[in-house]
Write a protein that holds these residues in place. Structure first.
Motif, short mmCIF file in Angstrom:
data_model
loop_
_atom_site.label_atom_id
_atom_site.label_comp_id
_atom_site.label_asym_id
_atom_site.label_seq_id
_atom_site.Cartn_x
_atom_site.Cartn_y
_atom_site.Cartn_z
N THR A 164 6.32 3.43 -10.93
CA THR A 164 5.66 4.52 -9.95
C THR A 164 6.55 4.88 -9.15
O THR A 164 6.29 6.31 -9.24
CB THR A 164 4.76 3.50 -9.09
OG1 THR A 164 3.56 2.65 -10.04
CG2 THR A 164 3.82 4.35 -8.30
N SER B 160 7.78 8.04 -10.92
CA SER B 160 6.87 8.76 -11.28
C SER B 160 6.52 9.85 -9.99
O SER B 160 6.35 10.89 -9.92
CB SER B 160 5.35 8.21 -11.41
OG SER B 160 4.91 7.91 -10.25
N THR B 161 7.10 9.38 -8.98
CA THR B 161 7.09 10.25 -7.66
C THR B 161 8.45 11.25 -7.67
O THR B 161 8.75 12.08 -6.70
CB THR B 161 7.33 9.45 -6.31
OG1 THR B 161 8.54 8.75 -6.31
CG2 THR B 161 6.13 8.58 -6.46
N TYR C 175 -0.42 14.58 -11.22
CA TYR C 175 -1.27 13.72 -10.28
C TYR C 175 -2.91 14.26 -10.12
O TYR C 175 -2.99 15.52 -10.51
CB TYR C 175 -0.79 13.95 -8.84
CG TYR C 175 -1.68 12.99 -7.90
CD1 TYR C 175 -1.69 11.60 -7.84
CD2 TYR C 175 -2.74 13.62 -7.18
CE1 TYR C 175 -2.57 10.67 -7.06
CE2 TYR C 175 -3.57 12.90 -6.39
CZ TYR C 175 -3.62 11.44 -6.53
OH TYR C 175 -4.26 10.62 -5.62
N GLN D 282 1.78 10.41 -12.16
CA GLN D 282 2.37 10.92 -10.94
C GLN D 282 1.81 10.10 -9.71
O GLN D 282 0.47 10.20 -9.49
CB GLN D 282 2.51 12.15 -10.86
CG GLN D 282 3.39 12.62 -9.65
CD GLN D 282 3.21 14.33 -9.58
OE1 GLN D 282 2.02 14.76 -9.36
NE2 GLN D 282 4.51 14.80 -9.83
N ASN D 283 2.67 9.36 -9.09
CA ASN D 283 2.18 8.73 -7.62
C ASN D 283 1.02 7.95 -8.08
O ASN D 283 0.13 7.60 -7.05
CB ASN D 283 1.92 9.61 -6.43
CG ASN D 283 2.97 10.62 -6.13
OD1 ASN D 283 3.13 11.86 -6.78
ND2 ASN D 283 3.31 10.39 -5.22
N HIS D 284 0.95 7.27 -9.21
CA HIS D 284 0.10 6.19 -9.26
C HIS D 284 0.43 5.00 -10.03
O HIS D 284 0.14 4.08 -9.88
CB HIS D 284 -0.92 6.99 -10.46
CG HIS D 284 -2.11 6.19 -10.60
ND1 HIS D 284 -3.29 6.76 -11.09
CD2 HIS D 284 -2.38 5.12 -10.74
CE1 HIS D 284 -4.19 6.13 -11.28
NE2 HIS D 284 -3.78 4.97 -10.93
#
Length: 232
Positions: free
Chosen positions: A116, A119-120, A144, A169-171
């Protein structure tokens, strides 16, 4: 979902009860493993497995250690609930998108910390290890979108093109495979590679060496035959 969910005793989809029961047992074991291995916290993340045209899924908001054989939750490929009374995972659109458009028999979604984090930061995980080949190539990051939406499902399908794993993304992560064990192993490998990249990239003044496309392809071909073979 307008149809009233049916119970396992209805012999849904003409599948044998024993086959469904075994698949549910394996699904619950896999879901519990994601917690034990710290790939998810609480009831975050979810797992699905396909049995014929039936997709068994973890229910929404129920701790995995509380799931029992009678809690089996299943939907058809259109998302209509045909087994159980517990509400299916909120990420059902994502799972069904993968089951409908790939050869997946099992899907694992987690909120693994290192994956995660990556992913950011990136739009694609750099190929820092040859296990990249086992996932079909460099793992992409799906843009996202709010969890549980069709938009997220569309985004992840684009990211999965030619791959068996993607980052959200962000998840978190999503991987699929021919079995629950294979899907889970791909999740674990992806988290490990993300941890590896974050570790290597954090060394001041140094840039991690990356594998070439040809090296990844060769590794992928070799890994496809990895493991024990039937000697009979």
């Amino acid at each position: 979902m307008t149809d009233q969910p049916r119970d396992l005793d209805d012999n849904t989809c003409d599948l044998r009860k024993g086959e469904i029961a075994r698949a549910w047992e394996q699904l619950v074991a896999t879901a519990r493993r994601t917690v034990a291995d710290r790939l998810v916290v609480g009831t975050s993340g979810n797992v699905s497995v396909r049995v014929g045209d039936l997709v068994l899924v973890t229910p929404s908001g129920v701790p995995y250690d509380r799931l029992a054989p009678g809690d089996v939750t299943g939907v058809d490929l259109d998302g209509r609930q045909v087994l159980g009374t517990l509400t299916p995972t909120s990420e059902l659109p994502m799972h069904l998108a993968v089951h409908r458009t790939t050869d997946a028999r099992a899907v694992v979604h987690t909120h693994a910390v290192h994956a995660t984090a990556v992913s950011t930061l990136l739009t694609e995980l750099p190929p820092v290890h040859y296990m990249t080949g086992a996932l079909g190539g460099p793992v992409r990051v799906a843009p996202y979108a709010t969890y549980g939406t069709e938009e997220l499902a569309r985004n992840l399908l684009d990211a999965l093109t030619g791959r068996t794993a993607c980052l959200l993304q962000n998840h978190g992560t999503l991987t699929y495979g021919a079995t629950l064990d294979q899907a889970y192993d791909r999740t674990a490998q992806l988290e490990w590679m993300c941890h590896l990249w974050l570790t290597a990239a954090s060394v001041p003044g140094r840039t991690p060496n990356l594998l070439t496309e040809e090296q990844i392809r060769e590794a992928g071909e070799k890994l496809s035959g990895y493991g024990q073979r039937d000697a009979r």
